[in-house]
Design an enzyme around this catalytic site. Structure first.
Site, short mmCIF file in Angstrom:
data_model
loop_
_atom_site.label_atom_id
_atom_site.label_comp_id
_atom_site.label_asym_id
_atom_site.label_seq_id
_atom_site.Cartn_x
_atom_site.Cartn_y
_atom_site.Cartn_z
N LYS A 13 1.02 -1.08 -0.26
CA LYS A 13 0.15 0.07 0.07
C LYS A 13 0.85 1.30 0.14
O LYS A 13 1.88 1.21 0.22
CB LYS A 13 -0.87 -0.20 1.24
CG LYS A 13 -2.04 -1.17 1.16
CD LYS A 13 -3.11 -1.06 2.12
CE LYS A 13 -3.88 -2.18 2.08
NZ LYS A 13 -4.90 -2.18 3.28
N TYR A 53 -12.48 -3.47 -3.68
CA TYR A 53 -13.07 -3.58 -2.47
C TYR A 53 -14.40 -3.46 -2.44
O TYR A 53 -15.12 -2.79 -1.72
CB TYR A 53 -12.70 -2.30 -1.68
CG TYR A 53 -11.07 -2.30 -0.92
CD1 TYR A 53 -10.79 -3.39 -0.12
CD2 TYR A 53 -10.20 -1.29 -1.27
CE1 TYR A 53 -9.57 -3.53 0.43
CE2 TYR A 53 -8.80 -1.43 -0.61
CZ TYR A 53 -8.69 -2.61 -0.16
OH TYR A 53 -7.37 -2.70 0.57
N PHE A 61 -16.04 3.16 6.29
CA PHE A 61 -14.68 3.67 6.36
C PHE A 61 -14.29 3.44 4.91
O PHE A 61 -13.06 3.99 4.64
CB PHE A 61 -13.96 2.46 6.87
CG PHE A 61 -13.94 1.20 6.76
CD1 PHE A 61 -13.18 0.70 5.64
CD2 PHE A 61 -14.62 0.26 7.43
CE1 PHE A 61 -13.34 -0.69 5.57
CE2 PHE A 61 -14.60 -0.95 6.88
CZ PHE A 61 -14.16 -1.43 5.88
N ARG A 89 -1.60 -14.71 3.64
CA ARG A 89 -2.34 -13.91 4.84
C ARG A 89 -1.56 -14.30 6.09
O ARG A 89 -1.45 -13.38 6.86
CB ARG A 89 -3.74 -14.31 4.83
CG ARG A 89 -4.37 -14.20 3.48
CD ARG A 89 -5.36 -12.67 3.46
NE ARG A 89 -5.88 -12.64 4.74
CZ ARG A 89 -6.88 -11.53 4.88
NH1 ARG A 89 -6.68 -10.45 3.95
NH2 ARG A 89 -7.92 -11.37 5.79
N THR A 95 -5.50 -7.68 10.53
CA THR A 95 -5.81 -6.30 9.76
C THR A 95 -5.16 -5.26 10.60
O THR A 95 -4.75 -4.20 10.15
CB THR A 95 -7.24 -6.17 9.64
OG1 THR A 95 -7.70 -7.41 8.96
CG2 THR A 95 -7.81 -5.12 8.74
N ARG A 106 2.45 -6.84 9.20
CA ARG A 106 1.80 -5.59 9.74
C ARG A 106 2.14 -5.43 10.89
O ARG A 106 2.17 -4.43 11.65
CB ARG A 106 0.22 -6.05 9.63
CG ARG A 106 -0.30 -5.84 8.24
CD ARG A 106 -1.80 -6.15 8.10
NE ARG A 106 -2.23 -5.82 6.98
CZ ARG A 106 -3.46 -6.59 6.59
NH1 ARG A 106 -4.16 -7.37 7.15
NH2 ARG A 106 -4.11 -5.87 5.33
N ASN A 126 -2.19 0.13 6.84
CA ASN A 126 -1.75 -1.12 7.49
C ASN A 126 -0.82 -1.98 6.59
O ASN A 126 -0.76 -3.24 6.44
CB ASN A 126 -2.91 -1.87 7.89
CG ASN A 126 -3.91 -2.22 6.83
OD1 ASN A 126 -3.61 -1.83 5.76
ND2 ASN A 126 -4.95 -3.20 7.11
N HIS A 129 -2.08 -5.34 1.40
CA HIS A 129 -3.18 -6.07 1.29
C HIS A 129 -2.84 -7.46 0.73
O HIS A 129 -1.84 -7.70 -0.04
CB HIS A 129 -4.04 -5.46 0.15
CG HIS A 129 -5.22 -6.27 -0.40
ND1 HIS A 129 -6.36 -6.26 0.26
CD2 HIS A 129 -4.97 -7.25 -1.48
CE1 HIS A 129 -6.96 -7.56 -0.51
NE2 HIS A 129 -6.50 -8.01 -1.51
N GLU A 139 -9.10 -11.05 -7.73
CA GLU A 139 -8.40 -9.73 -7.59
C GLU A 139 -7.12 -9.88 -8.57
O GLU A 139 -6.79 -8.57 -9.11
CB GLU A 139 -7.87 -9.80 -6.19
CG GLU A 139 -9.01 -9.23 -5.23
CD GLU A 139 -8.68 -9.43 -3.77
OE1 GLU A 139 -7.34 -9.45 -3.37
OE2 GLU A 139 -9.29 -9.16 -2.95
P1 IDP Z 1 -7.82 -7.41 5.34
O1 IDP Z 1 -7.08 -6.36 4.47
O2 IDP Z 1 -7.20 -7.67 6.49
O3 IDP Z 1 -8.48 -8.46 4.41
P2 IDP Z 1 -10.53 -6.28 5.52
O4 IDP Z 1 -11.68 -6.39 6.51
O5 IDP Z 1 -10.78 -6.81 4.29
O6 IDP Z 1 -8.93 -6.61 5.92
O7 IDP Z 1 -10.68 -4.60 5.26
C1 IDP Z 1 -9.82 -4.21 3.88
C2 IDP Z 1 -9.03 -2.89 4.54
O8 IDP Z 1 -9.91 -1.93 4.68
C3 IDP Z 1 -7.97 -3.04 5.42
O9 IDP Z 1 -6.73 -3.90 5.45
C4 IDP Z 1 -7.92 -1.64 6.09
O10 IDP Z 1 -6.92 -1.08 5.45
C5 IDP Z 1 -9.40 -1.23 5.84
N1 IDP Z 1 -10.15 -1.19 7.08
C6 IDP Z 1 -10.95 -2.39 7.46
N2 IDP Z 1 -11.77 -2.08 8.79
C7 IDP Z 1 -11.60 -0.82 8.94
C8 IDP Z 1 -12.01 -0.01 9.85
O11 IDP Z 1 -12.77 -0.30 10.72
N3 IDP Z 1 -11.43 1.24 9.89
C9 IDP Z 1 -10.79 1.83 9.01
N4 IDP Z 1 -10.12 1.10 8.01
C10 IDP Z 1 -10.39 -0.13 7.88
MG MG Z 2 -10.10 -8.47 3.20
#
Ligand code: IDP
Ligand code: MG
Length: 161
Positions: A13, A53, A61, A89, A95, A106, A126, A129, A139
């Site tokens: 990212k 996404y 968010f 993963r 996350t 992470r 974070n 991805h 994807e």
């Molecule tokens: P992942 O990246 O670990 O698969 P997901 O739940 O699929 O996590 O969420 C995708 C991305 O959206 C996360 O990596 C993060 O950048 C962002 N994200 C997810 N939940 C939140 C939140 O509650 N607040 C802000 N950003 C979030």
């Molecule tokens: Mg995800």
């Protein structure tokens, strides 16, 4: 080839690109024996992110997430390996950096909580991805053309797998 030898999609990212972590992150996957099949720097567009996404587009968010993902280029990568989506993963970690184990990407390059980012009015960053198992083919097709994925024999196929 066994069906569990598969490809997965990773995006380094914009925060990690700006922090100069690209090499370290790629090394982590190379050290674990994954084969790089495609890699490029991309400026994400609204359209690409809405496809990527899809499951988050309606969440509160999302707007901040789309802005974060466009703060600079990302490095898009296709990796091949054994149970690649699940294994990548595992290496990427939880996350939230606060909850991610320090041996994961992470957890190693961050420690912040989502609550703190909210409190400060910032979007949570974070670093990386990685596709969830089952999502990787979709994807890969969003970010890569077929001729951008390269066929070659990687020594990991004999020595690491
Ligand atoms: P992942 O990246 O670990 O698969 P997901 O739940 O699929 O996590 O969420 C995708 C991305 O959206 C996360 O990596 C993060 O950048 C962002 N994200 C997810 N939940 C939140 C939140 O509650 N607040 C802000 N950003 C979030
Ligand atoms: Mg995800």
């Amino acid at each position: 080839m066994a069906e569990y030898v598969e490809q997965t999609f990773v995006a380094i990212k914009p925060d990690a690109v700006k922090r100069g972590l690209v090499g370290e992150i790629i090394s982590t996957f190379e050290d674990a024996g994954f084969k790089i099949q495609g890699m490029k720097m991309v400026q994400a567009t609204d359209q690409l992110l809405e496809q990527h996404y899809e499951e988050h587009v309606d969440k509160p968010f999302y707007e901040g997430l789309a802005e974060y993902m466009q703060q600079g280029p990302i490095v898009a990568i296709v990796l091949e390996g054994v149970h690649a989506a699940e294994n990548v993963r595992k290496i990427v970690g939880d996350t939230s950096a606060k909850d991610a184990h320090p041996s994961t990407i992470r957890g190693k390059y961050g420690h912040m909580s989502m609550e703190h980012a909210d409190e400060e009015g910032r979007h949570y960053k974070n670093i990386i991805h990685a596709s969830e198992p089952g999502e990787q083919e979709k994807e890969i097709s969003i970010w890569f053309e077929e001729d951008e994925l390269h066929e070659y024999v990687h020594t990991g196929e004999e020595e690491v797998r």
